[in-house]
Design a protein around this motif. Structure first.
Motif, mmCIF file in Angstrom:
data_model
loop_
_atom_site.group_PDB
_atom_site.id
_atom_site.type_symbol
_atom_site.label_atom_id
_atom_site.label_comp_id
_atom_site.label_asym_id
_atom_site.label_seq_id
_atom_site.Cartn_x
_atom_site.Cartn_y
_atom_site.Cartn_z
ATOM 1 N N GLN A 59 62.959 77.744 100.251
ATOM 2 C CA GLN A 59 62.287 78.917 99.710
ATOM 3 C C GLN A 59 62.924 80.171 100.303
ATOM 4 O OE1 GLN A 59 58.064 78.579 100.228
ATOM 5 N NE2 GLN A 59 57.682 80.740 99.815
ATOM 6 N N GLN A 60 63.148 81.211 99.481
ATOM 7 C CA GLN A 60 63.854 82.416 99.917
ATOM 8 C C GLN A 60 62.941 83.601 100.227
ATOM 9 O OE1 GLN A 60 67.305 82.358 100.424
ATOM 10 N NE2 GLN A 60 66.876 80.194 100.151
ATOM 11 N N THR A 61 61.779 83.673 99.602
ATOM 12 C CA THR A 61 60.820 84.761 99.839
ATOM 13 C C THR A 61 59.409 84.191 99.720
ATOM 14 O OG1 THR A 61 60.682 85.384 97.503
ATOM 15 C CG2 THR A 61 62.353 86.519 98.828
ATOM 16 N N VAL A 62 58.444 84.987 100.126
ATOM 17 C CA VAL A 62 57.045 84.610 99.959
ATOM 18 C C VAL A 62 56.265 85.854 99.530
ATOM 19 C CG1 VAL A 62 56.474 84.948 102.412
ATOM 20 C CG2 VAL A 62 55.066 83.429 101.025
ATOM 21 N N LEU A 63 55.376 85.678 98.583
ATOM 22 C CA LEU A 63 54.524 86.781 98.149
ATOM 23 C C LEU A 63 53.405 86.982 99.165
ATOM 24 C CD1 LEU A 63 54.188 85.930 94.340
ATOM 25 C CD2 LEU A 63 55.682 87.638 95.406
ATOM 26 N N ALA A 64 53.095 88.223 99.460
ATOM 27 C CA ALA A 64 52.045 88.520 100.436
ATOM 28 C C ALA A 64 50.731 87.854 100.044
ATOM 29 C CB ALA A 64 51.863 90.029 100.576
ATOM 30 N N ALA A 65 50.431 87.838 98.742
ATOM 31 C CA ALA A 65 49.176 87.245 98.264
ATOM 32 C C ALA A 65 49.157 85.721 98.423
ATOM 33 C CB ALA A 65 48.951 87.608 96.800
ATOM 34 N N GLU A 66 50.336 85.103 98.615
ATOM 35 C CA GLU A 66 50.409 83.646 98.736
ATOM 36 C C GLU A 66 50.621 83.172 100.174
ATOM 37 O OE1 GLU A 66 53.403 82.346 95.984
ATOM 38 O OE2 GLU A 66 52.251 83.050 94.255
ATOM 39 N N LEU A 67 50.590 84.106 101.129
ATOM 40 C CA LEU A 67 50.751 83.708 102.527
ATOM 41 C C LEU A 67 49.533 82.913 102.987
ATOM 42 C CD1 LEU A 67 52.157 86.732 104.577
ATOM 43 C CD2 LEU A 67 53.112 84.437 104.415
ATOM 44 N N PRO A 68 49.748 81.765 103.602
ATOM 45 C CA PRO A 68 48.609 81.019 104.136
ATOM 46 C C PRO A 68 48.131 81.665 105.440
ATOM 47 C CG PRO A 68 50.640 79.916 104.722
ATOM 48 C CD PRO A 68 51.024 81.081 103.834
ATOM 49 N N GLU A 69 47.068 81.142 106.000
ATOM 50 C CA GLU A 69 46.625 81.570 107.323
ATOM 51 C C GLU A 69 47.700 81.177 108.328
ATOM 52 O OE1 GLU A 69 43.723 83.158 108.319
ATOM 53 O OE2 GLU A 69 43.360 83.458 106.177
ATOM 54 N N ARG A 70 47.814 81.932 109.403
ATOM 55 C CA ARG A 70 48.741 81.559 110.473
ATOM 56 C C ARG A 70 48.374 80.172 110.995
ATOM 57 N NH1 ARG A 70 48.103 85.442 114.843
ATOM 58 N NH2 ARG A 70 49.995 84.558 115.718
ATOM 59 N N GLY A 71 49.401 79.381 111.299
ATOM 60 C CA GLY A 71 49.181 78.021 111.774
ATOM 61 C C GLY A 71 49.145 76.986 110.661
ATOM 62 N N GLN A 72 49.239 77.433 109.410
ATOM 63 C CA GLN A 72 49.204 76.527 108.256
ATOM 64 C C GLN A 72 50.619 76.283 107.724
ATOM 65 O OE1 GLN A 72 46.307 74.977 107.256
ATOM 66 N NE2 GLN A 72 45.703 75.931 109.191
ATOM 67 N N PRO A 73 50.815 75.200 106.948
ATOM 68 C CA PRO A 73 52.144 74.883 106.410
ATOM 69 C C PRO A 73 52.691 75.986 105.499
ATOM 70 C CG PRO A 73 50.668 73.000 106.173
ATOM 71 C CD PRO A 73 49.819 74.175 106.596
ATOM 72 N N LEU A 74 53.999 76.203 105.631
ATOM 73 C CA LEU A 74 54.707 77.147 104.772
ATOM 74 C C LEU A 74 56.197 76.818 104.811
ATOM 75 C CD1 LEU A 74 54.760 79.731 102.979
ATOM 76 C CD2 LEU A 74 55.053 81.048 105.089
ATOM 77 N N ALA A 75 56.809 76.673 103.666
ATOM 78 C CA ALA A 75 58.263 76.531 103.518
ATOM 79 C C ALA A 75 58.863 75.485 104.451
ATOM 80 C CB ALA A 75 58.935 77.889 103.712
ATOM 81 N N GLY A 76 58.222 74.328 104.549
ATOM 82 C CA GLY A 76 58.760 73.238 105.343
ATOM 83 C C GLY A 76 58.471 73.306 106.831
ATOM 84 N N GLY A 77 57.597 74.202 107.234
ATOM 85 C CA GLY A 77 57.248 74.339 108.641
ATOM 86 C C GLY A 77 55.833 74.856 108.803
ATOM 87 N N VAL A 78 55.594 75.543 109.912
ATOM 88 C CA VAL A 78 54.276 76.114 110.210
ATOM 89 C C VAL A 78 54.424 77.626 110.321
ATOM 90 C CG1 VAL A 78 52.384 76.199 111.878
ATOM 91 C CG2 VAL A 78 53.542 74.032 111.421
#
Length: 158
Positions: free
Chosen positions: A6-25
């Motif tokens: 994944q190259q970017t993330v939309l602010a509205a689609e950011l998970p809570e800190r500590g949650q999975p995102l783009a193959g990591g945490v």
């Protein structure tokens, strides 16, 4: 066929800190070169020397831009830098290492506390910075020291 990270993330689609995102945490949001970014801790753990002792690598001295440091390291032949880039990640800079430690202190990410970790920020031709994720100490060691490296990914937030 390889899957592109994944190259970017939309602010509205950011998970809570500590949650999975783009193959990591997802560790935290931060600013780098005028762009707000999401710092993501990848699950991989690498091991090896930072680079060649006595050789100063141009472009590997940033305290904040781990990706630029890691690319410069890889161009100079650093095996752990090449491995980190192959994972579509990079070795964290001094700043990014501190941000990981803050996320760890809040219970958001898990980091190996048993050994020191390389950071991508070069101190001189002879040493580079490293970090103890047990207590957050940052120091420097000779480049040929065998240390761990915990790759991260950083995505621009749109």
């Amino acid at each position: 066929m390889t899957k592109q990270a994944q190259q970017t993330v939309l602010a509205a689609e950011l998970p809570e800190r500590g949650q999975p995102l783009a193959g990591g945490v997802f560790g935290t949001r931060y600013w780098l070169n005028g762009v707000e970014r999401a710092l993501i801790l990848l699950p991989d753990e690498l091991s090896g020397p930072w680079g060649e002792y006595g050789v100063e690598i141009k472009g590997a001295g940033s305290y904040s831009d781990g990706e630029a440091n890691t690319r410069a390291m890889a161009e100079a032949g650093s095996v752990i830098a090449v491995k980190a880039l192959e994972l579509d990640g990079f070795i964290p800079s001094c700043l990014e290492g501190q941000l990981l430690m803050a996320a760890k202190a809040e219970g958001l990410v898990v980091l190996n506390e048993e050994r020191w970790h390389h950071l991508s920020t070069q101190r001189s031709a002879y040493s580079a910075y490293d970090m103890d994720f047990g207590d957050g100490w940052r120091s420097d060691s000779v480049k040929y020291d065998e240390r761990l490296a915990r790759p991260v990914r950083s995505l621009p937030i749109q």
